[in-house]
Write an enzyme that holds these catalytic residues in place. Sequence first.
Site, mmCIF file in Angstrom:
data_model
loop_
_atom_site.group_PDB
_atom_site.id
_atom_site.type_symbol
_atom_site.label_atom_id
_atom_site.label_comp_id
_atom_site.label_asym_id
_atom_site.label_seq_id
_atom_site.Cartn_x
_atom_site.Cartn_y
_atom_site.Cartn_z
ATOM 1 N N ASN A 196 0.768 -1.213 -0.026
ATOM 2 C CA ASN A 196 -0.033 0.018 -0.002
ATOM 3 C C ASN A 196 0.821 1.169 0.109
ATOM 4 O OD1 ASN A 196 -1.463 2.447 1.290
ATOM 5 N ND2 ASN A 196 -3.130 0.847 1.666
ATOM 6 N N HIS B 208 0.853 6.334 1.649
ATOM 7 C CA HIS B 208 1.550 7.313 2.493
ATOM 8 C C HIS B 208 2.807 7.970 1.807
ATOM 9 C CE1 HIS B 208 -1.336 6.746 5.591
ATOM 10 N NE2 HIS B 208 -1.281 5.749 5.646
ATOM 11 N N ARG C 286 3.380 18.888 1.549
ATOM 12 C CA ARG C 286 4.213 19.877 0.800
ATOM 13 C C ARG C 286 3.557 20.694 -0.394
ATOM 14 N NH1 ARG C 286 9.752 20.900 3.025
ATOM 15 N NH2 ARG C 286 10.156 22.084 1.162
ATOM 16 N N HIS D 147 -5.492 3.600 -1.763
ATOM 17 C CA HIS D 147 -7.024 3.901 -1.405
ATOM 18 C C HIS D 147 -7.361 5.561 -1.883
ATOM 19 C CE1 HIS D 147 -9.881 4.258 2.494
ATOM 20 N NE2 HIS D 147 -10.610 4.526 1.249
ATOM 21 N N ARG E 241 -9.486 8.228 -1.320
ATOM 22 C CA ARG E 241 -10.536 8.571 -0.430
ATOM 23 C C ARG E 241 -11.378 9.567 -1.180
ATOM 24 N NH1 ARG E 241 -10.585 8.070 5.139
ATOM 25 N NH2 ARG E 241 -9.061 6.315 5.753
ATOM 26 N N ARG F 288 -7.112 12.867 0.368
ATOM 27 C CA ARG F 288 -6.123 13.323 1.245
ATOM 28 C C ARG F 288 -4.791 12.741 0.850
ATOM 29 N NH1 ARG F 288 -7.759 10.383 6.751
ATOM 30 N NH2 ARG F 288 -9.654 11.270 6.326
ATOM 31 N N HIS F 289 -4.742 11.620 0.174
ATOM 32 C CA HIS F 289 -3.434 11.181 -0.167
ATOM 33 C C HIS F 289 -3.533 10.896 -1.863
ATOM 34 C CE1 HIS F 289 -5.463 7.307 1.302
ATOM 35 N NE2 HIS F 289 -4.944 7.787 2.547
ATOM 36 N N GLU G 98 -8.917 0.356 -3.134
ATOM 37 C CA GLU G 98 -9.509 0.429 -2.159
ATOM 38 C C GLU G 98 -10.521 1.464 -2.211
ATOM 39 O OE1 GLU G 98 -7.547 0.883 1.420
ATOM 40 O OE2 GLU G 98 -6.402 -1.182 1.029
ATOM 41 N N THR H 35 -7.209 6.961 9.851
ATOM 42 C CA THR H 35 -7.037 5.833 9.203
ATOM 43 C C THR H 35 -8.503 5.088 9.131
ATOM 44 O OG1 THR H 35 -5.789 4.012 8.652
ATOM 45 C CG2 THR H 35 -6.059 4.567 10.904
ATOM 46 N N THR H 36 -8.478 3.875 8.522
ATOM 47 C CA THR H 36 -9.805 2.982 8.395
ATOM 48 C C THR H 36 -9.786 2.689 9.692
ATOM 49 O OG1 THR H 36 -9.152 2.706 5.949
ATOM 50 C CG2 THR H 36 -10.972 1.639 7.162
ATOM 51 N N GLU I 268 -11.297 -9.235 3.553
ATOM 52 C CA GLU I 268 -9.893 -8.952 3.941
ATOM 53 C C GLU I 268 -10.103 -8.685 5.701
ATOM 54 O OE1 GLU I 268 -7.235 -6.454 1.950
ATOM 55 O OE2 GLU I 268 -6.430 -5.611 3.832
ATOM 56 N N HIS J 49 -3.851 -4.025 7.797
ATOM 57 C CA HIS J 49 -4.155 -2.783 8.687
ATOM 58 C C HIS J 49 -3.125 -2.871 9.999
ATOM 59 C CE1 HIS J 49 -5.919 1.099 9.423
ATOM 60 N NE2 HIS J 49 -5.527 0.610 10.748
HETATM 61 N N1 PXP Z 1 -5.903 -3.059 3.994
HETATM 62 C C1 PXP Z 1 -6.697 -2.029 3.956
HETATM 63 C C2 PXP Z 1 -8.377 -2.382 3.624
HETATM 64 C C3 PXP Z 1 -6.633 -0.624 4.504
HETATM 65 O O1 PXP Z 1 -7.642 -0.081 4.233
HETATM 66 C C4 PXP Z 1 -5.406 -0.326 4.787
HETATM 67 C C5 PXP Z 1 -5.240 1.148 5.204
HETATM 68 O O2 PXP Z 1 -5.919 1.464 6.109
HETATM 69 C C6 PXP Z 1 -4.223 -1.318 4.715
HETATM 70 C C7 PXP Z 1 -4.768 -2.748 4.459
HETATM 71 C C8 PXP Z 1 -2.788 -0.833 5.144
HETATM 72 O O3 PXP Z 1 -2.906 -0.787 6.509
HETATM 73 P P1 PXP Z 1 -1.589 -0.147 6.991
HETATM 74 O O4 PXP Z 1 -1.415 1.135 6.184
HETATM 75 O O5 PXP Z 1 -1.910 0.293 8.550
HETATM 76 O O6 PXP Z 1 -0.540 -1.015 6.651
#
Ligand code: PXP
Length: 240
Positions: free
Chosen positions: A9, A12, A20, A45, A47, A51-52, A72, A102-103, A153, A194
Site C-alpha cells: 500500500n 503514504h 508540501r 485507497h 478517499r 487526502r493522499h 480500495e 485511518t480506516t 480482508e 491494517h
Molecule cells: N488493508 C486495507 C483494506 C486498508 O484500508 C489499509 C489502510 O488502512 C491497509 C490494508 C494497510 O494498512 P496499514 O497502512 O496500516 O499497513
Amino acid sequence: MNKIRLGVNIDHVATVRNARGEIYPGPLRAALLAQKFGADSITIHLREDRRHINDLDLKQIKSKLKIPLNLEIAATSEMLKIALKRKPLYICIVPEKRQEITTEGGLNLKHKKNFLKKMIKKLKKNNSRISLFIEPSIKDIKESKLLDADCVEIHTGKFCNLVNQNKNYKSELKKIKKSVIYGNKLGLEVHAGHGLTFQSARILSKVKGIKEFNIGHFLIGESIFYGLEKTIKKFSKIIR
Ligand code: PXP
C-alpha cells in the site's frame, strides 16, 4: 508451496507529497519500484477527500503497472463510477469516515446492504475481484458470502495494537484464526491488513489459510530508514 502474496500500500508516499503540495515523492515511482522489488500487487485507497492518492495517481498507476492494482474504495456512487471506468483487477470495499485518521474498523455490512450488493454485482461483471474489509467475525464472513464477494480482508488493527503494546493478543488472534477457517470453508479467499509490522506480520504469516497481506504505513515508514544512508551519501557527493 502456497506462497502468501504481498500487497504494498503506497498511500503514504502520496501523504508525504501532499504535505508540501509538491510533485514528489511520486506514488507512481513507488508503485513501479515496489513491483520491481517483489510486490505481488499495489494497493491504493482513493478517499472521498483525496487526502493522499488522487484521481491522476490512479490513472497513471493503472496504466503503467504490470502487476494487479488493488483499489480500495468506499461504497458510494462516485467510487463505483470511478472503479467501473478504471477497471482495476482487484477492488477492496472499505468503510470510510471523513474525520478518521485511518480506516478504523471493518465494514458495517448491514448498512447500505442493497447498495453493496448491487455494487459488487456491477464490479464483478466488470471483471474486478471483489474483497470486503471486515472485522474478524463469523457473522461478517457469512454476510460477505451472501453478498457474493470473492474475498474478505480481515482488519488486523486491534491485533496489531495489542502486539505493539506487548499486551495479550491471544483472544484477538483466536478470532482471526476462526474467521480464516470459516472464510476458507465458505470458499472465500481470505486476506489480512491494517497496522501490520514485521512482528505482527510474522505471527499472522503462521496462520494457515491467509492468502494475501496488504501492508502500507509501517512498510513506507521503515523504507525511510532503509533509504537514509544512500540519500545522505548522494547529497554529500553532490555538494562537497
Ligand atoms: N488493508 C486495507 C483494506 C486498508 O484500508 C489499509 C489502510 O488502512 C491497509 C490494508 C494497510 O494498512 P496499514 O497502512 O496500516 O499497513
